[in-house]
Design a protein around this motif. Structure first.
Motif, PDB file in Angstrom:
ATOM      1  N   ASN A 127       0.912  -1.205  -0.037  1.00 10.58           N
ATOM      2  CA  ASN A 127       0.033   0.079   0.106  1.00 10.58           C
ATOM      3  C   ASN A 127       0.770   1.327  -0.021  1.00 10.58           C
ATOM      4  O   ASN A 127       1.634   1.501   0.933  1.00 10.58           O
ATOM      5  CB  ASN A 127      -0.697   0.067   1.181  1.00 10.58           C
ATOM      6  CG  ASN A 127      -1.894  -1.141   1.269  1.00 10.58           C
ATOM      7  OD1 ASN A 127      -2.274  -1.527   0.229  1.00 10.58           O
ATOM      8  ND2 ASN A 127      -2.293  -1.890   2.324  1.00 10.58           N
ATOM      9  N   HIS A 148       3.728  -8.090   3.330  1.00  9.72           N
ATOM     10  CA  HIS A 148       3.929  -7.924   1.923  1.00  9.72           C
ATOM     11  C   HIS A 148       5.359  -8.625   1.409  1.00  9.72           C
ATOM     12  O   HIS A 148       5.478  -8.890   0.508  1.00  9.72           O
ATOM     13  CB  HIS A 148       4.017  -6.163   1.608  1.00  9.72           C
ATOM     14  CG  HIS A 148       2.602  -5.542   1.959  1.00  9.72           C
ATOM     15  ND1 HIS A 148       2.611  -4.436   2.735  1.00  9.72           N
ATOM     16  CD2 HIS A 148       1.580  -5.666   1.486  1.00  9.72           C
ATOM     17  CE1 HIS A 148       1.513  -3.951   2.804  1.00  9.72           C
ATOM     18  NE2 HIS A 148       0.613  -4.699   1.950  1.00  9.72           N
ATOM     19  N   ASP A 183     -11.534  -5.040  -6.946  1.00  6.15           N
ATOM     20  CA  ASP A 183     -11.156  -6.279  -7.112  1.00  6.15           C
ATOM     21  C   ASP A 183     -11.930  -6.933  -8.055  1.00  6.15           C
ATOM     22  O   ASP A 183     -11.521  -7.824  -8.949  1.00  6.15           O
ATOM     23  CB  ASP A 183     -10.932  -6.987  -5.935  1.00  6.15           C
ATOM     24  CG  ASP A 183      -9.390  -7.372  -5.560  1.00  6.15           C
ATOM     25  OD1 ASP A 183      -8.667  -7.466  -6.228  1.00  6.15           O
ATOM     26  OD2 ASP A 183      -9.313  -7.694  -4.231  1.00  6.15           O
TER      27      ASP A 183
END
Ligand code: ARG
Length: 567
Positions: A126, A135, A313
């Motif tokens: 992000n 991540h 998404d």
């Protein structure tokens, strides 16, 4: 390894009956009930029935045919309608080792994925927030899966779905406007932006109006006000640099950086379709899709008209399907987002896209712990991941210095060992499990570590350095000795191991395999003088060692770890 012979017999016999009689038969090739009967057994009942000939005639014909196959078979006989055969282990082993030595890094390649595309969504940090441990896990697991799938013949598309849209940008802009000094920020953007972000979050607790200002600022980006769009672009670019430092260290790359912002203008069509299909319902001003009883409704539009993570998404999955026509879509995202992906699949199913929903695979993973608690890079105690990788590299450097003080390019090697250590430690256990982050343990040259595998490879490299051997002048019978045979069996199962890792979307299958291969080799090394006097024994040993080196290197590469010539 007998599995491969079974498979060839099956394929060759089926081809024979097709060619000669035009029969599509499914030949069963199995293991006999009793080991003394043989290694492989083929019941011929279906063939007898199909050919309508006397059983002995059918069995003999098949036996003659099998004898003509170029396979390492010792003896072949029958008991009634069962054909039983023994495999020539020495010959088979020699064939496997020869294949490996000649194919080199092509060894273990599979074609199960031929003609199929898999889209992998991984890393996806992000922007404006810091790169979290989650991540990092996503980056390492995703990268390895990509390489494993490619080895199986799949076409892959690696997507870094950046979190580059949302109110956090509004917050950043508010922070810059309130407290930022552009000149100062420009000198060290990554750190300055990170600390401004921490500050704005803290101040928000006392001044709740900041949230409103941030929404307002983000709204301006959405509406395309040039000044704000410029700032958004700049923040995105600068904070991407932090991620890129990490990608460079780990040798990770992507085919696309289309993040959430890319879908900003692609959501309307999804929302319209939901409306047309009458599955979008109003709920206190917001728009939701109701799902089954055990899943909460998916929030598609907020009451102020703003879209959400799931809306983007949805747009992204349709776009990717159209663009790449994927067979499967892997989303390498932490276990906390299980509900999100269930909702995503739920909405797609309700829209009538059950197949698309089924092709989505949430490749979930567990948490990284520090002293038993979730390791966090957020909330002020910013543990920068880049710094953590640097610590691992330092620790690796110290060990190299101890073992091999005169080595050249110690720095370069320390980077490969340190990063390899972090990556292997992450991938060695099944991904859904949590694990404790202990740098000193993971960089050790002994134990279940990346450096241990690199070190085993280096040991073999030094044994083989400047040595020649003739692969056609080896003694296959040596392979029947247990400590040789153990290694041959493992080498021969490399391809199946990689296929299993691809099917289970789990790099740990490869990682565990490499540990046991390395340990078999080290046992072999302790029992056998590899550089033997006798030329045939020496050739055989070298060929075996070379095979281990090839598979170790290739296996490490599949995990995203560098192999080395020395360390
Ligand atoms: N940026 C998200 C996060 O950090 C992960 C995105 C995962 N991919 C996706 N298509 N939702 O939580």
């Amino acid at each position: 390894m007998i599995e491969q012979i079974k498979l060839s017999i099956k394929e060759k016999l089926e081809a024979y009956y097709k060619e000669k009689y035009n029969f599509e038969l499914a030949i069963v090739v199995e293991s006999p009930k009793k080991a003394e009967m043989g290694d492989i057994s083929i019941p011929m009942f279906t063939v007898v029935k199909a050919l309508r000939k006397p059983m002995p005639e059918v069995v003999n014909e098949a036996i003659e045919e099998i004898k003509s196959f170029d396979l390492p078979i010792n003896s072949i006989s029958n008991a009634g309608a069962f054909i039983n055969l023994f495999v020539d282990k020495a010959k088979l082993s020699a064939k496997i080792i020869k294949d490996c030595v000649t194919l080199e890094d092509e060894f273990g390649k599979s074609n199960i994925g031929e003609g199929k595309t898999v889209v992998l969504d991984y890393s996806s940090p992000n922007i404006a927030k810091s790169f979290s441990v989650g991540h990092l896990r996503s980056t390492m697991i995703g990268n390895s899966l990509k390489l494993i799938l490619q080895k199986c013949g799949y076409h892959t598309v690696a997507i870094n779905y950046l979190g580059d849209w949302g109110t956090q940008f509004g917050k950043m802009i508010v922070a810059i406007e309130k407290w930022g000094d552009i000149e100062v920020i420009k000198k060290d953007p990554i750190n300055e932006l990170a600390s401004l972000y921490v500050r704005v979050n803290n101040e928000e607790k006392e001044h709740p109006e900041i949230a409103e200002e941030a929404r307002e600022a983000f709204r301006k980006i959405e509406l395309g006000e040039p000044k704000y769009v410029e700032m958004w672009k700049w923040i995105r670019e600068e904070s991407l640099k932090e991620s890129e430092q990490i990608y460079d260290l780990l040798g990770v790359s992507f085919d696309s950086y289309n993040g959430e912002a890319f879908y900003n203008d692609k959501m309307d069509s999804v929302v319209n379709e939901l409306e047309e299909k009458k599955i979008l319902e109003e709920d206190q001003g917001a728009m939701v899709v109701r799902l089954s009883d055990d899943i909460p409704p998916a929030l598609i539009k907020r009451s102020d008209g703003g879209t959400l993570y799931i809306t983007r998404d949805l747009a992204a999955v349709f776009y990717r399907k159209k663009e790449y026509n994927f067979e499967k879509a892997f989303y390498v995202v932490g276990g906390e987002q299980k509900l999100h992906f269930n909702q995503l699949k739920g909405v797609l199913t309700k829209m009538g896209y059950k197949d698309l929903a089924d092709s989505i695979i949430h490749v979930n993973f567990g948490m990284v712990l520090k002293d038993g608690k979730k390791m966090s890079t957020r909330k002020g105690n910013v543990v920068k991941l880049y710094d953590i990788l640097m610590q691992a590299i330092d620790a690796a450097y110290k060990q190299i210095e101890e073992k091999n003080p005169n080595m050249e390019n110690k720095n370069e090697i320390a980077v490969k060992v340190g990063c390899g250590a972090v990556v292997f430690n992450d991938l060695k256990n099944y991904r859904a499990l949590d694990y404790e982050f202990d740098i000193n343990a993971m960089v050790k040259f002994e134990g279940q570590t990346g450096p241990y595998l690199q070190y085993t490879g280096v040991r073999i490299a030094s044994i083989l350095r400047d040595k020649e051997f003739d692969i056609n002048n080896i003694d296959p019978n040596l392979f029947e000795k247990p400590h040789y045979f153990e290694i041959v069996k493992q080498i021969s199962s490399f391809r199946m191991t990689v296929e299993k890792a691809a099917e289970e979307a789990s790099p740990s299958v490869v990682a565990k395999y490499l540990l046991s291969l390395a340990s078999s080799f080290n046992k072999f090394y302790s029992l056998e003088k590899i550089n033997a006097e006798d030329v045939v024994v020496r050739n055989t040993n070298f060929a075996l060692a070379k095979s281990v080196r090839i598979v170790l290197n290739e296996g490490l590469r599949l995990l995203g770890i560098n192999y080395l010539e020395e360390m």
